[in-house]
Design an enzyme around this catalytic site. Structure first.
Site, PDB file in Angstrom:
ATOM      1  N   PRO A 129      66.220 -85.044  22.549  1.00 46.40           N
ATOM      2  CG  PRO A 129      67.656 -85.860  21.092  1.00 46.40           C
ATOM      3  CD  PRO A 129      66.407 -85.460  21.018  1.00 46.40           C
ATOM      4  CD  GLU A 130      64.680 -80.046  26.932  1.00 46.23           C
ATOM      5  OE1 GLU A 130      65.390 -78.997  27.131  1.00 46.23           O
ATOM      6  OE2 GLU A 130      63.673 -80.556  27.422  1.00 46.23           O
ATOM      7  CG  HIS A 189      63.550 -95.024  11.734  1.00 46.70           C
ATOM      8  ND1 HIS A 189      62.321 -94.459  10.497  1.00 46.70           N
ATOM      9  CD2 HIS A 189      62.586 -95.772  12.404  1.00 46.70           C
ATOM     10  CE1 HIS A 189      61.145 -94.825  10.824  1.00 46.70           C
ATOM     11  NE2 HIS A 189      61.239 -95.724  12.113  1.00 46.70           N
ATOM     12  NE  ARG A 215      59.525 -89.120  17.175  1.00 44.40           N
ATOM     13  CZ  ARG A 215      59.454 -89.093  18.519  1.00 44.40           C
ATOM     14  NH1 ARG A 215      58.617 -88.365  19.373  1.00 44.40           N
ATOM     15  NH2 ARG A 215      60.146 -90.105  19.363  1.00 44.40           N
TER      16      ARG A 215
END
Length: 271
Positions: free
Chosen positions: A2-3, A91, A110
């Site tokens: 995500p930018e 997750h 992650r």
DNA sequence: AATCTTTCCTGCCGGC
DNA sequence: TGCCGGCAGGAAAGAT
């Protein structure tokens, strides 16, 4: 990852569900994110009302009274708003339970994301305190970029990704903005002149705004806050286009490595 | 199995 | 010599 456009889109998405709601609690399934989620977070937020959702760089600020929940999506994080009782998947590390019968769920395979609590002014938090200006407002100027880079010998591409210079410009948008501004990514930052920095500031603003308009650029595992799947892939001008013709002049786009990151540029348009 | 991803941290370097 | 800013490299975890 995500930018900034994805984070801004997420902010708008969750705000509709969170603002004005009372927090009933929090569920931590795995506290081992980039930093450990505070052990008694649930106890601290219980009963608080969400006043606003703000964004500073790529950090999301869930402003309550008193205190602020600081969220970062890291490289693979996403937020969704779902009915209470929705089974958590592998997750799904963190839930914020709302009095509306909904919950906000953080998924982050992650685990480079963050969930933090700041009792005082979140903008004074060590992670946010020294961040550079916001690129979407008038806060980012060519003059600022010029003055901050006078003794920086590193390549402009790498300097541009430094959050202390300007927030929200990751690898994708650094490539895109430099192409739009016609600047070679290898140029030492101190060698770029004021007028080119003016062009660059404008290019950054336009590139990010266009991406937000398009719904944020894509990562295959990114999911919108309401749970509907994914952003569509954006049409980039240079990113991931190695060997393909430059959209302006037809010269093949070149790919190089800078600081273990991929850089894409047009050797003819970017001098 | 090496690669790719972001950001913070560590350690080194040169300048003063 | 010690301090400082800048800079390169490393680390975190998981998918492919």
């Amino acid at each position: 990852m995500p930018e900034l456009p994805e984070v801004e889109t997420t902010r708008r998405g969750i705000a509709a569900h969170l603002v004005g709601r009372r927090i009933e609690g929090a569920v931590v399934r795995n506290a081992a994110l980039r930093w450990r989620i505070p052990p008694h977070l649930g106890r601290m937020v219980r009963g608080l009302v969400v006043r606003d959702i703000e964004r500073r760089g790529k950090y999301l600020l869930v402003r309550c009274e008193p205190g602020t929940l600081i969220l970062h999506l890291g490289m693979s994080g996403s937020l969704r708003v779902l009915p209470v009782g929705t089974p958590a998947e592998k997750h799904d590390h963190f839930d914020l339970i709302l009095d509306s019968g909904m919950l906000m769920r953080l998924r982050d395979p992650r685990r480079f994301g963050a969930v933090l609590w700041e009792a005082g002014d979140p903008l004074k938090h060590p992670l946010l305190r020294d961040l550079g200006p916001e690129p979407l407002t008038g806060a980012l100027t060519g003059k600022w970029l010029f003055r901050q880079t006078r003794n920086r010998s590193a390549a402009i591409k790498q300097v541009l990704m430094d959050g202390h210079l300007v927030v929200g410009v990751g690898n994708i948008y650094a490539n895109e903005a430099l192409f739009r501004a016609g600047i070679n990514p290898k140029t030492p930052a101190r060698r770029v002149g004021l007028s080119r920095y003016e062009q660059l500031a404008e290019a950054i603003r336009r590139t990010l705004r266009a991406a937000i308009r398009a719904g944020g650029s894509s990562l295959r595992d990114f999911v919108k806050s309401d749970g509907t799947p994914g952003y569509f892939q954006q049409q980039y001008q240079v990113y991931e286009r190695a060997g393909e013709p430059c959209l302006r002049c037809g010269t093949p786009i070149r790919r190089i490595r800078q600081g273990q990151r991929s850089t894409f540029y047009c050797p003819r348009c970017q001098k």
